[in-house]
Design an enzyme around this catalytic site. Structure first.
Site, PDB file in Angstrom:
ATOM      1  N   THR A   1       1.109  -1.256  -0.039  1.00 17.10           N
ATOM      2  CA  THR A   1       0.205   0.304  -0.134  1.00 17.10           C
ATOM      3  C   THR A   1       0.800   1.101  -0.159  1.00 17.10           C
ATOM      4  O   THR A   1       1.342   1.399  -1.106  1.00 17.10           O
ATOM      5  CB  THR A   1      -1.166   0.236   1.202  1.00 17.10           C
ATOM      6  OG1 THR A   1      -0.220  -0.507   2.393  1.00 17.10           O
ATOM      7  CG2 THR A   1      -1.800  -1.359   1.280  1.00 17.10           C
TER       8      THR A   1
ATOM      9  N   THR B   1       0.696  -7.020  14.292  1.00 16.97           N
ATOM     10  CA  THR B   1       1.381  -5.708  13.729  1.00 16.97           C
ATOM     11  C   THR B   1       1.398  -5.538  12.280  1.00 16.97           C
ATOM     12  O   THR B   1       2.267  -4.416  11.748  1.00 16.97           O
ATOM     13  CB  THR B   1       2.347  -5.234  14.492  1.00 16.97           C
ATOM     14  OG1 THR B   1       3.604  -5.640  13.913  1.00 16.97           O
ATOM     15  CG2 THR B   1       2.336  -5.049  16.302  1.00 16.97           C
TER      16      THR B   1
ATOM     17  N   GLU C   1       6.929   4.727   6.540  1.00 13.43           N
ATOM     18  CA  GLU C   1       6.358   5.930   6.466  1.00 13.43           C
ATOM     19  C   GLU C   1       6.611   6.841   6.293  1.00 13.43           C
ATOM     20  O   GLU C   1       6.641   7.558   7.716  1.00 13.43           O
ATOM     21  CB  GLU C   1       4.502   6.212   6.218  1.00 13.43           C
ATOM     22  CG  GLU C   1       3.815   5.118   5.669  1.00 13.43           C
ATOM     23  CD  GLU C   1       2.258   4.995   6.298  1.00 13.43           C
ATOM     24  OE1 GLU C   1       1.258   4.647   5.126  1.00 13.43           O
ATOM     25  OE2 GLU C   1       2.170   5.976   7.277  1.00 13.43           O
TER      26      GLU C   1
ATOM     27  N   ASN D   1      -0.032  10.822   5.908  1.00 10.22           N
ATOM     28  CA  ASN D   1      -1.268   9.629   6.652  1.00 10.22           C
ATOM     29  C   ASN D   1      -2.551  11.273   6.104  1.00 10.22           C
ATOM     30  O   ASN D   1      -3.180  10.776   6.788  1.00 10.22           O
ATOM     31  CB  ASN D   1      -0.783   9.784   8.073  1.00 10.22           C
ATOM     32  CG  ASN D   1      -0.349   8.553   7.882  1.00 10.22           C
ATOM     33  OD1 ASN D   1      -0.912   7.433   7.544  1.00 10.22           O
ATOM     34  ND2 ASN D   1       0.885   8.522   7.580  1.00 10.22           N
TER      35      ASN D   1
END
Length: 398
Positions: free
Chosen positions: A146, A184, A263, A393
């Protein structure tokens, strides 16, 4: 132990592949009669695939795993369950296996119904390409991604104490919404060692405690976190210390890959706590430091602010004597001891902070903390916190 460059397909007769259509991906893993165990998210809200997989894995036997990326299929109520079964039926029909022998896993945006018009053709395409090869293993890992930027695969071959040669392969995805509360991530581990479900589950849980549960990216835990371990049962043998060591290596390697691909991350951070009175104290202390936003931003800015580490240790609830703590910053070939048994060394050597700053400019930063209270130790894995993480995000669903 020997490293093999073939991912989950390092295990003979495991068939897999992966395909994508933009942000949507499908991966399928197939082998008849896989003995399988799993660990799942501890989030109170769980996705449809987690609910289904728990039920289908109750007897420890499956034939296939169907994985999709781009949609979490979470908080989608009965329509989400129905959509998951519609996708699974395509696999069931093509491979002539019962639908209850298929486990599911999903990753992506929460709260959106599955775009079956996109996924169903991808499933059919993927089913036509199943094979055991280095390329199919890579494709399978790539289709999971992703916000990840790289695939994450590892495989090893190891000799057990009885002389048996066994293989363990693994792949995973995960770069954000990762916190140490269970699996996780989405992780898939294959082996050829014959074992019962309970044996595999026990080995997996012990490895997860040292690896995925010691990984912190942002402190958030997903609704979809799942790690599977699947055995083809093709090699007679017994789970022993050599198997456990190899499984630990696979899981820890994958956890490190996720930390390095987190990220927006620029730096990998490893926090090792030694000299703890109990293993729980070591876990509490290391997790507090690797989770601290203040520590993570300090790593981002190459700022050796050891006071933030002291602060995190203080609220960690670990038992220790503050006057016995030692803190060292390390890179591959240099180290700077900033605190030694409660003594602040920078008062005695003004060059230490500059030395520590240089160390923290490296892509990998290692923080060693000795509590000097006992003999227990553990290592936690994480990354820095950057503006790019905020950007990714803040735009995730838009």
């Amino acid at each position: 132990m020997k490293i093999i460059d073939k991912g989950i397909c390092a295990v003979n007769n495991i068939k897999t592949n992966g395909v994508r259509n933009g942000k949507y991906g499908i991966s399928i893993i197939y082998h008849p009669n896989l003995t399988t165990a799993a660990v799942y998210t501890s989030n109170r809200i769980v996705a449809a695939p987690v609910t289904i997989s728990k039920k289908h894995l109750s007897n420890g036997k499956i034939d296939a795993v169907l994985i999709n990326s781009g949609n979490a299929n979470c908080y989608t109520k009965q329509q989400g369950i129905d959509g998951a079964f519609e996708m699974a039926k395509l696999v069931s029909d093509k491979l002539s296996i019962p639908i209850e022998n298929i486990a599911l896993a999903s990753t992506g945006v929460i709260g959106r119904q599955m775009p079956l018009d996109i996924y169903n053709p991808l499933i059919k395409d993927c089913l036509s390409k199943l094979e055991n090869s280095k390329e199919s293993s890579y494709n399978s890992a790539e289709a999971l991604l992703t916000t990840d930027t790289i695939t994450k695969e590892i495989a090893v071959e190891v000799e057990l104490n009885d002389g048996s040669i066994i293989t363990i392969g693994g792949m995973c995805k995960g770069s954000g919404m990762i916190a140490p509360n269970m699996g996780t991530l989405l992780g898939f581990i294959t082996t050829d060692l014959k074992a019962e479900k309970d044996e595999l589950e026990n080995a997996l849980r012990n490895s997860v405690k040292k690896s995925f549960n010691m990984l912190v990216i942002d402190g958030d835990e997903s609704t979809n976190d799942t790690v599977f371990i699947m055995s083809t049962n093709e090699v007679e043998g017994k789970i022993d210390d050599n198997f456990k060591e190899a499984l630990d290596y696979v899981c820890i390697t994958l956890a490190k890959m996720m930390a390095k691909d987190a990220e927006g991350a620029n730096k990998f951070m490893e926090v090792s706590v030694t000299g703890a009175k109990t293993i729980d104290d070591a876990i509490l202390a290391s997790k507090a430091v690797v989770s601290s936003s203040l520590v993570k931003t300090a790593v981002c800015g190459a700022d050796p602010n050891w006071g933030r580490i002291i602060d995190a240790l203080g609220y960690s609830k670990a038992t220790f004597d503050p006057d016995e703590i030692s803190i060292t910053f390390k890179s591959d070939d240099k180290k700077a001891v900033l605190v030694e048994k409660g003594v602040i060394k920078t008062y005695l050597d003004e060059t230490l902070l500059s030395k520590a700053e240089k160390i923290m400019e490296n892509e990998s930063v290692y923080i060693d903390i000795d509590l000097n209270q006992g003999e227990h130790s553990i290592t936690a894995y994480g990354c820095d916190l950057t503006k790019e993480y905020v950007r990714i995000n803040s735009e995730y669903t838009t």
